[in-house]
Design an enzyme around this catalytic site. Structure first.
Site, mmCIF file in Angstrom:
data_model
loop_
_atom_site.group_PDB
_atom_site.id
_atom_site.type_symbol
_atom_site.label_atom_id
_atom_site.label_comp_id
_atom_site.label_asym_id
_atom_site.label_seq_id
_atom_site.Cartn_x
_atom_site.Cartn_y
_atom_site.Cartn_z
ATOM 1 N N GLU A 37 1.116 -0.935 -0.008
ATOM 2 C CA GLU A 37 -0.326 0.037 0.463
ATOM 3 C C GLU A 37 0.738 1.365 0.178
ATOM 4 O O GLU A 37 0.367 2.386 -0.744
ATOM 5 C CB GLU A 37 -0.918 0.119 1.253
ATOM 6 C CG GLU A 37 -1.963 -0.813 1.775
ATOM 7 C CD GLU A 37 -3.428 -0.478 -0.068
ATOM 8 O OE1 GLU A 37 -3.388 0.441 -0.342
ATOM 9 O OE2 GLU A 37 -3.643 -1.547 -0.685
ATOM 10 N N GLN A 42 2.225 5.997 -4.640
ATOM 11 C CA GLN A 42 2.004 7.062 -6.174
ATOM 12 C C GLN A 42 2.408 6.697 -7.114
ATOM 13 O O GLN A 42 3.340 6.757 -7.568
ATOM 14 C CB GLN A 42 3.488 8.056 -5.454
ATOM 15 C CG GLN A 42 2.753 9.363 -5.572
ATOM 16 C CD GLN A 42 3.309 9.853 -3.009
ATOM 17 O OE1 GLN A 42 3.347 8.892 -3.167
ATOM 18 N NE2 GLN A 42 2.881 10.971 -2.993
ATOM 19 N N TYR A 82 9.728 9.013 -4.948
ATOM 20 C CA TYR A 82 8.858 9.338 -3.786
ATOM 21 C C TYR A 82 9.735 8.894 -2.635
ATOM 22 O O TYR A 82 9.112 8.407 -2.024
ATOM 23 C CB TYR A 82 7.241 9.368 -3.783
ATOM 24 C CG TYR A 82 7.173 10.328 -4.981
ATOM 25 C CD1 TYR A 82 7.478 11.920 -4.676
ATOM 26 C CD2 TYR A 82 6.988 9.267 -5.568
ATOM 27 C CE1 TYR A 82 6.572 12.734 -5.266
ATOM 28 C CE2 TYR A 82 6.148 10.048 -7.188
ATOM 29 C CZ TYR A 82 5.561 11.103 -6.970
ATOM 30 O OH TYR A 82 4.938 12.135 -7.553
ATOM 31 N N TYR A 120 -6.314 6.677 3.996
ATOM 32 C CA TYR A 120 -7.008 5.334 3.261
ATOM 33 C C TYR A 120 -5.866 4.234 4.025
ATOM 34 O O TYR A 120 -6.435 3.017 2.987
ATOM 35 C CB TYR A 120 -6.655 6.204 1.244
ATOM 36 C CG TYR A 120 -6.317 5.356 0.742
ATOM 37 C CD1 TYR A 120 -7.648 4.300 0.039
ATOM 38 C CD2 TYR A 120 -4.931 4.643 0.411
ATOM 39 C CE1 TYR A 120 -6.955 3.563 -0.675
ATOM 40 C CE2 TYR A 120 -4.764 3.325 -0.911
ATOM 41 C CZ TYR A 120 -6.231 2.688 -1.199
ATOM 42 O OH TYR A 120 -5.947 1.466 -2.330
ATOM 43 N N ASP A 138 -9.820 5.952 -2.215
ATOM 44 C CA ASP A 138 -8.784 7.687 -2.365
ATOM 45 C C ASP A 138 -9.226 8.000 -3.850
ATOM 46 O O ASP A 138 -10.981 7.768 -4.118
ATOM 47 C CB ASP A 138 -7.694 6.637 -2.657
ATOM 48 C CG ASP A 138 -7.983 5.260 -4.165
ATOM 49 O OD1 ASP A 138 -9.304 5.059 -3.923
ATOM 50 O OD2 ASP A 138 -6.700 4.852 -4.615
ATOM 51 N N CYS A 192 -13.909 0.430 -14.260
ATOM 52 C CA CYS A 192 -14.807 1.827 -14.146
ATOM 53 C C CYS A 192 -13.096 3.116 -14.119
ATOM 54 O O CYS A 192 -12.871 3.890 -13.231
ATOM 55 C CB CYS A 192 -14.752 2.340 -13.248
ATOM 56 S SG CYS A 192 -16.499 3.384 -13.064
ATOM 57 N N CYS A 199 -18.081 0.815 -19.714
ATOM 58 C CA CYS A 199 -19.410 1.002 -18.840
ATOM 59 C C CYS A 199 -20.199 -0.358 -20.630
ATOM 60 O O CYS A 199 -20.603 -1.120 -19.865
ATOM 61 C CB CYS A 199 -20.243 2.209 -19.651
ATOM 62 S SG CYS A 199 -19.266 3.156 -18.745
ATOM 63 N N CYS A 202 -19.812 -3.227 -18.503
ATOM 64 C CA CYS A 202 -19.655 -2.674 -17.393
ATOM 65 C C CYS A 202 -20.519 -4.501 -16.046
ATOM 66 O O CYS A 202 -21.797 -4.279 -16.692
ATOM 67 C CB CYS A 202 -19.457 -1.613 -16.585
ATOM 68 S SG CYS A 202 -19.576 -1.638 -14.909
ATOM 69 N N CYS A 208 -25.776 1.402 -11.958
ATOM 70 C CA CYS A 208 -25.267 3.027 -12.319
ATOM 71 C C CYS A 208 -26.077 3.903 -12.738
ATOM 72 O O CYS A 208 -26.384 4.174 -13.567
ATOM 73 C CB CYS A 208 -23.332 2.695 -12.657
ATOM 74 S SG CYS A 208 -22.831 4.598 -13.495
HETATM 75 S S1 SF4 Z 1 -21.684 2.224 -16.220
HETATM 76 FE FE1 SF4 Z 1 -20.662 2.930 -14.378
HETATM 77 S S2 SF4 Z 1 -19.605 1.814 -12.831
HETATM 78 FE FE2 SF4 Z 1 -19.880 0.773 -14.690
HETATM 79 S S3 SF4 Z 1 -18.039 1.420 -15.934
HETATM 80 FE FE3 SF4 Z 1 -19.201 2.594 -16.683
HETATM 81 S S4 SF4 Z 1 -19.544 4.723 -15.265
HETATM 82 FE FE4 SF4 Z 1 -18.442 3.015 -14.367
#
Ligand code: SF4
Length: 366
Positions: A37, A42, A82, A120, A138, A192, A199, A202, A208
């Site tokens: 982590e 970075q 870093y 985070y 994050d 995403c 999408c 997805c 979404c």
């Molecule tokens: S449908 Fe929504 S959650 Fe899925 S990749 Fe596209 S923007 Fe991201």
């Protein structure tokens, strides 16, 4: 309307089937998770893997790191950049030996108190390695939440960050925080993505909000606070004999070829009610009267913020005529009278889509 309730189960299922085989995931040893982590703070994940293996070969456990010379740690870090991260790792390892007897701390507060560890990283290590119900939000996770849950305030400003944190806490499945956080991170990295989110393929598309509203390109909202203009708009749902009037926008300009309820900007000194009656007359030549206010919808875009005053309208001459009149369109290429349940078949701008979602639960159209 999209259903965010299904988001977490779908996300966890996707992660179970698609999680990358990363070296620290083979044991989820707290020391290994912590080092990974810190490296990932970075650095892109694909670069982290090679450096992680090299670092772990040199310092395989907390004791070997805590007793190392700083020069040796910096050498093992060479190429990652870093370098304060490497110094903090060494300082934290020595503190763990001094304060915790060499055992990696197992409370969020104790992890958060280590040098180089913020909220985070503490949430990530506490959940992934220690099984604690902590969130880890994050930029990657914020972006996913801004899209799935339609966060319409700038995501890097205090209100946007607070909303992302609040949503992550609300969505977190008790007892599965580690998988939830890892799944969000992995999903943000692989599906995403910041640019060109996948999408069409997805696994959580049905949940979404941004996709549902057609505003993926506007989420997350970026910080342009000085340039964000407030815009006041009135829009009207004209109901006649059970049918609603909609029009298709012109093929050029904003929201080209999308469908809409007529309306437009509220002029200075004008009430929203007067504005919608005027706009309807200008855009269709219909004389209308306001039957009810349906509500106010606020919607943020990248460069402006729209406040949409929504009204239910009737034709000025009454609703008796069975055949609806023909409009004289000035701001659209075509129009239709449609049943309320048919509105879902047409593509509307996001603000109007929100209004349609509200109308679905409205008694006005029942
Ligand atoms: S449908 Fe929504 S959650 Fe899925 S990749 Fe596209 S923007 Fe991201």
């Amino acid at each position: 309307m999209s259903d965010t309730n299904a988001f977490v189960p779908l996300l966890l299922d996707w992660f179970a089937a698609n999680r990358r085989d990363l070296p620290w995931r083979r044991s989820y040893d707290p020391y290994a998770v912590w080092v990974s982590e810190i490296m990932a703070q970075q650095t892109q994940m694909d670069r982290v893997v090679a450096y992680f293996d090299r670092f772990m070969d040199r310092f395989p456990d907390l004791a070997s790191l805590a007793t190392a010379e700083e020069d040796a740690v910096l050498k093992a870090w060479e190429g990652l950049g870093y370098y304060s991260r490497a110094r903090n790792l060494l300082a934290a390892a020595r503190r763990i030996v001094a304060a915790h007897g060499g055992a990696f701390p197992t409370s969020f507060e104790a992890i958060r108190a280590l040098p180089g560890v913020g909220d985070y990283t503490a949430g990530a290590v506490a959940s992934i390695a220690c099984g604690l119900d902590a969130v880890a939000v994050d930029a990657n996770v914020s972006r996913v939440l801004a899209r799935v849950c339609d966060i319409d305030t700038p995501i890097k400003e205090a209100a946007g960050k607070a909303r992302a944190l609040e949503l992550a806490r609300a969505l977190l499945p008790p007892g599965q925080a580690g998988a939830f956080n890892e799944a969000l991170m992995e999903f943000g990295a692989l599906v995403c993505r910041p640019k060109n989110p996948d999408c069409p393929r997805c696994p959580v598309a049905a949940c979404c909000q941004a996709r549902h509203l057609g505003i993926v390109a506007d989420r997350p909202v970026l910080s342009k606070s000085k340039d964000i203009k407030p815009i006041l708009v009135a829009t009207g749902v004209l109901l006649h004999q059970g049918k609603i009037f909609i029009q298709k926008r012109l093929p050029a300009g904003a929201w080209a070829n999308l469908w809409e309820f007529p309306g437009g900007r509220i002029e200075a000194g004008e009430t929203p009610e007067a504005a919608i009656v005027r706009e309807f007359r200008e855009e269709t030549d219909f004389t209308t009267s306001v039957a009810a206010k349906l509500g106010v919808i606020r919607h943020g875009y990248t460069f402006y913020r729209v406040t949409l005053h929504c009204f239910l309208l009737h034709l000025g001459g009454g609703n008796g005529a069975a055949t609806p009149p023909e409009p004289a369109l000035t701001a659209a290429q075509e129009s239709r009278w449609v049943a309320p349940e048919s509105l879902s078949r047409f593509a509307f701008p996001a603000g109007h889509r929100k209004l349609i979602d509200q109308l679905a639960n409205s008694l006005w159209l029942a």
